[in-house]
Design an enzyme around this catalytic site. Sequence first.
Site, mmCIF file in Angstrom:
data_model
loop_
_atom_site.group_PDB
_atom_site.id
_atom_site.type_symbol
_atom_site.label_atom_id
_atom_site.label_comp_id
_atom_site.label_asym_id
_atom_site.label_seq_id
_atom_site.Cartn_x
_atom_site.Cartn_y
_atom_site.Cartn_z
ATOM 1 C CG HIS A 53 -39.556 20.798 2.039
ATOM 2 N ND1 HIS A 53 -38.370 20.552 1.383
ATOM 3 C CD2 HIS A 53 -39.259 21.652 3.047
ATOM 4 C CE1 HIS A 53 -37.399 21.223 1.971
ATOM 5 N NE2 HIS A 53 -37.904 21.908 2.980
ATOM 6 C CG HIS A 55 -39.659 24.642 4.824
ATOM 7 N ND1 HIS A 55 -38.950 23.679 5.473
ATOM 8 C CD2 HIS A 55 -40.811 24.809 5.532
ATOM 9 C CE1 HIS A 55 -39.632 23.272 6.535
ATOM 10 N NE2 HIS A 55 -40.766 23.933 6.584
ATOM 11 C CG ASP A 57 -35.027 27.195 2.712
ATOM 12 O OD1 ASP A 57 -36.185 26.821 2.936
ATOM 13 O OD2 ASP A 57 -34.028 26.612 3.170
ATOM 14 C CG HIS A 58 -36.226 23.833 -0.089
ATOM 15 N ND1 HIS A 58 -35.323 22.847 -0.402
ATOM 16 C CD2 HIS A 58 -35.945 24.228 1.179
ATOM 17 C CE1 HIS A 58 -34.527 22.645 0.642
ATOM 18 N NE2 HIS A 58 -34.887 23.463 1.612
ATOM 19 C CG HIS A 109 -37.716 19.163 6.952
ATOM 20 N ND1 HIS A 109 -37.040 19.865 7.925
ATOM 21 C CD2 HIS A 109 -37.887 20.035 5.919
ATOM 22 C CE1 HIS A 109 -36.807 21.107 7.492
ATOM 23 N NE2 HIS A 109 -37.312 21.231 6.286
ATOM 24 C CG ASP A 132 -34.484 21.012 3.788
ATOM 25 O OD1 ASP A 132 -33.593 20.962 2.919
ATOM 26 O OD2 ASP A 132 -34.927 22.090 4.241
ATOM 27 C CG HIS A 170 -30.210 23.309 3.311
ATOM 28 N ND1 HIS A 170 -30.162 24.679 3.201
ATOM 29 C CD2 HIS A 170 -31.522 22.983 3.433
ATOM 30 C CE1 HIS A 170 -31.392 25.164 3.260
ATOM 31 N NE2 HIS A 170 -32.238 24.153 3.394
HETATM 32 ZN ZN LIG Z 1 -37.039 22.758 4.799
#
Ligand SMILES: [Zn+2]
Length: 255
Positions: A53, A55, A57-58, A109, A132, A170
């Site tokens: 996805h 985001h 942090d990915h 998410h 996530d 995570h």
């Molecule tokens: Zn995420």
Amino acid sequence: MTNVIVIRALDNFVYLHPCGDGRAFVVDPSDAPAVLQTLKQHDLSLAAILVTHHHWDHVAGAADLRGKTLCELIGVDHSLIPGSDRTVADGDVLTLGQITLHVIATPGHTRTSVCYYIPAQGGGRGIVYTGDTLFAGGCGRLLEGDAPTMWQSLQRLATLPPDTLVYCGHDYTLENCEFAVSVDPTNRKFRERLAEVQKALEYGRLTVPSTIAQEKATNIFLQADNPPIKAVLGMSDAERPEVFAELRRRKDLFG
Ligand SMILES: [Zn+2]
């Protein structure tokens, strides 16, 4: 077991999956230098960059890796992922070296989150990269989707073969298990998993992979039809997505 290489980047898990031909693909590369260094350590080159996805942090390291390796960046939300080459959708099949991946759409998410499922090959076990959506003992927050949508996505993952290895995005395993016990302290399976996770962390071991069977048995977000949990929530007559929504709401407040 598996030869998946796990890279820790803050509380994100980044995965390198060898393709059997001297290459590996990476899943959710938040940290490009760590990925490049790990590839070198294992004498692997990069086959492709997969993201679950959009985001940050990915995908933070994705454009940098693409620039340095000229690998295809495969993911979702083309417009939201800088440098994205290819957008995947539910049912797509990708072949990377000797590995075949199936794309499973898992909105909730985010609107366009996907998981990557690799069916068992040659007597091994299947693997699913869940980003996530499904965590070890938990699930992602409902940032772009509603509870029924996320519940449906989790149910799809729950139908994968029970021994499928789950690699999530995570390391929230401890707090997920603490949350489950806080909701239903009488649940022996929740307490046992919490103890296992505490022990793993104490010994410096990772809490991934889990399995689909383990998640079905001890992930409270997959237990919305469990009568004692419904009773604890005062929702004995509620439908499963409603119970799931309440669990997710309580987890948001829990931390
Ligand atoms: Zn995420």
